[in-house]
Design a protein around this motif. Structure first.
Motif, PDB file in Angstrom:
ATOM      1  N   ALA A 246       0.846  -1.126  -0.063  1.00 38.03           N
ATOM      2  CA  ALA A 246       0.007   0.051   0.049  1.00 38.03           C
ATOM      3  C   ALA A 246       0.928   1.175  -0.060  1.00 38.03           C
ATOM      4  O   ALA A 246       0.559   2.250  -0.898  1.00 38.03           O
ATOM      5  CB  ALA A 246      -0.817   0.038   1.099  1.00 38.03           C
ATOM      6  N   LEU A 247       2.011   1.315   0.729  1.00 41.39           N
ATOM      7  CA  LEU A 247       2.776   2.559   0.962  1.00 41.39           C
ATOM      8  C   LEU A 247       3.558   2.522  -0.642  1.00 41.39           C
ATOM      9  O   LEU A 247       3.609   3.722  -0.883  1.00 41.39           O
ATOM     10  CB  LEU A 247       3.920   2.062   1.968  1.00 41.39           C
ATOM     11  N   ASN A 250       1.314   4.193  -2.881  1.00 40.51           N
ATOM     12  CA  ASN A 250       0.612   5.413  -2.569  1.00 40.51           C
ATOM     13  C   ASN A 250       1.413   6.421  -3.251  1.00 40.51           C
ATOM     14  O   ASN A 250       2.563   6.817  -2.830  1.00 40.51           O
ATOM     15  CB  ASN A 250       0.407   5.583  -1.222  1.00 40.51           C
ATOM     16  N   ALA A 253       3.170   9.247  -0.990  1.00 35.87           N
ATOM     17  CA  ALA A 253       3.991   8.848   0.074  1.00 35.87           C
ATOM     18  C   ALA A 253       5.406   9.762  -0.327  1.00 35.87           C
ATOM     19  O   ALA A 253       5.924   9.441  -1.360  1.00 35.87           O
ATOM     20  CB  ALA A 253       4.043   7.413   0.331  1.00 35.87           C
ATOM     21  N   ARG A 260      10.779   3.419  -3.071  1.00 36.34           N
ATOM     22  CA  ARG A 260       9.397   3.043  -3.494  1.00 36.34           C
ATOM     23  C   ARG A 260       9.611   1.485  -4.323  1.00 36.34           C
ATOM     24  O   ARG A 260       8.758   0.443  -4.269  1.00 36.34           O
ATOM     25  CB  ARG A 260       8.763   3.854  -4.715  1.00 36.34           C
TER      26      ARG A 260
END
Length: 437
Positions: A246-247, A250, A253, A260
């Motif tokens: 999820a991070l 995003n 973020a 990433r």
């Protein structure tokens, strides 16, 4: 090389020109013309490898106070007795043509360590085996003097590679509070198989009745192993994966592109998936000589070069786009094998054999791994042939192989370092039967 018990008794000296040994279907098909009628031969060799590791290492190298000695045992005896069978059939026609077929296993290895050993992040189990069906033909260009042969090889290759994964170190890299190296072990098992084709070429020259010279070449065989990769993920890592995914997904973020990408791998990787890996078995060129000194004594020699440069690395391509491809460097070198041997007829019923060989390893310290802790080795062989009747022959052989001491120093992708050495030896026990009709 363990495709003939008769040849093993001489440390495989003269394996491509020795008359009366049906393994020439694959060792040098040109020599098949020395047979008469039809011959069937069955061989089995028990390969008993004994190898034990001694050494130590460090986990989380470069993580400062999180670095610690590698935990676990020494792995126990990584080898076990393995039977290697072979069967061959030769038929000679009356027009100078001879045909043959043989099933053999020319390449293979297996090492397996005890659960929880300290080098588990490098390997826990490695098994590679090939099984060949070879169809050969030979023709006498000059009767009893010069013949040529050719063979077509159909090869089945199978491989299994397993090792532990230190998810604890992966969690440290992701910044998870409280994570430590070696605190959350999982595992991966990659299996694949494929079929391929190759060929064998050979010549046999007898300049005089007492001397035979043979030259043969076996081609490389290319494989594209296809199979699966199965991951065993500890609960602590599996619970954190959705958050990583999820991070990484995003867009708001505050992450660098590298962060990433890392979180995408941690969140979406380490899931069961398909996999492919190329494998090329090496070409082999062999020169064999046999000299019949008198009615009782024969002296023989062999020289072979195996082109292991075809094995550069094991590159595993995972179907899951989030799972980084795996590459394990081998960068093997071409090797040379030479042997000398003799046969002595004790009587019309019994024949005694003996031989010595020196066999180089394709590995070096820089590329040697725990999957194949190999070194240069010396062979000491003895054999006995028993002519039970005019049609039936039984052969026994024993070989003792003594390698030099293999030393290793390896670092895996999770910053673990392992160093040490192996004590090892190999015993070969062979039994064969040949029937002529």
């Amino acid at each position: 090389k363990e495709n003939s018990v008769k040849a093993m008794g001489r440390a495989f000296a003269g394996s491509g020109v020795a008359t009366g040994d049906a393994s020439v279907v694959v060792n040098n098909p040109a020599t098949m013309t020395s047979f008469e009628g039809t011959t069937f031969q069955a061989d089995v060799t028990i390969i008993d490898v004994n190898a034990k590791f001694s050494g130590s290492g460090y986990a989380g190298v470069g993580l400062g106070p999180l670095s610690a000695p590698l935990t676990g045992g020494d792995g126990g005896d990584v080898g076990e007795p393995t039977p290697v069978p072979a069967m061959s059939l030769i038929h000679k026609f009356n027009n100078g043509l001879t045909v043959g077929a043989m099933v053999s296993a020319p390449f293979g290895l297996k090492t397996e360590y005890d659960e929880g050993w300290r080098g588990r992040y490098s390997s826990t189990k490695s098994e590679v085996k090939t099984v060949d069906l070879t169809l050969s033909a030979a023709y006498e260009i000059v009767p009893d003097r010069f013949s040529v042969g050719v063979g077509l090889i159909y090869e089945r290759a199978e491989a299994t590679l397993e090792n532990a994964i230190d998810y604890g170190t992966l969690l440290v890299g992701a910044g998870v509070p409280g994570a430590r190296p070696q605190s959350a072990d999982g595992a991966v098992s990659v299996k694949g198989d494929d079929n391929g084709f190759g060929y064998i070429l050979g010549v046999n020259w007898r300049p005089v009745d007492s001397l035979s010279i043979g030259l043969s070449h076996r081609s490389e065989i290319d494989h594209e192993l296809r199979g699966t990769a199965n991951f065993d993920v500890p609960a602590s890592f599996a619970g954190a994966q959705p958050g990583f995914a999820a991070l990484a997904a995003n867009p708001l973020a505050p992450l660098t592109p590298a962060q990433r990408a890392q979180l995408s791998v941690l969140g979406n990787g380490f899931r069961d998936t398909g996999a492919t890996a190329p494998l090329t078995t090496p070409s082999i060129t062999s020169l064999s000589i046999a000299w019949q000194v008198n009615d009782k004594l024969a002296l023989m020699g062999d020289y072979a070069q195996t082109d292991w440069h075809s094995v550069k690395a094991v590159d595993i391509d995972f179907d899951n786009p989030f799972q980084p491809n795996s590459s394990e460097e081998f960068d093997w070198s071409d090797t040379r094998f030479w042997s000398i041997g003799a046969e002595y007829k004790l009587s019309d019923t019994f024949t005694l054999r003996g031989g010595y060989a020196y066999d180089e390893t394709p590995t070096t310290f820089r590329t040697r791994t725990t999957r194949l802790p190999d070194e240069d080795r010396r062979w000491y062989s003895l054999g006995l042939g028993w002519n039970v009747s005019q049609a039936l022959e039984v052969n026994l052989a024993y070989t003792r192989i003594e390698p030099d001491t293999p030393k290793i120093g390896v670092q895996d992708s999770t910053r673990h370092v392992l160093f040490g050495e192996y004590s090892s030896d190999v015993n070969l026990f062979g039994l064969s039967a040949q029937y002529r009709f």
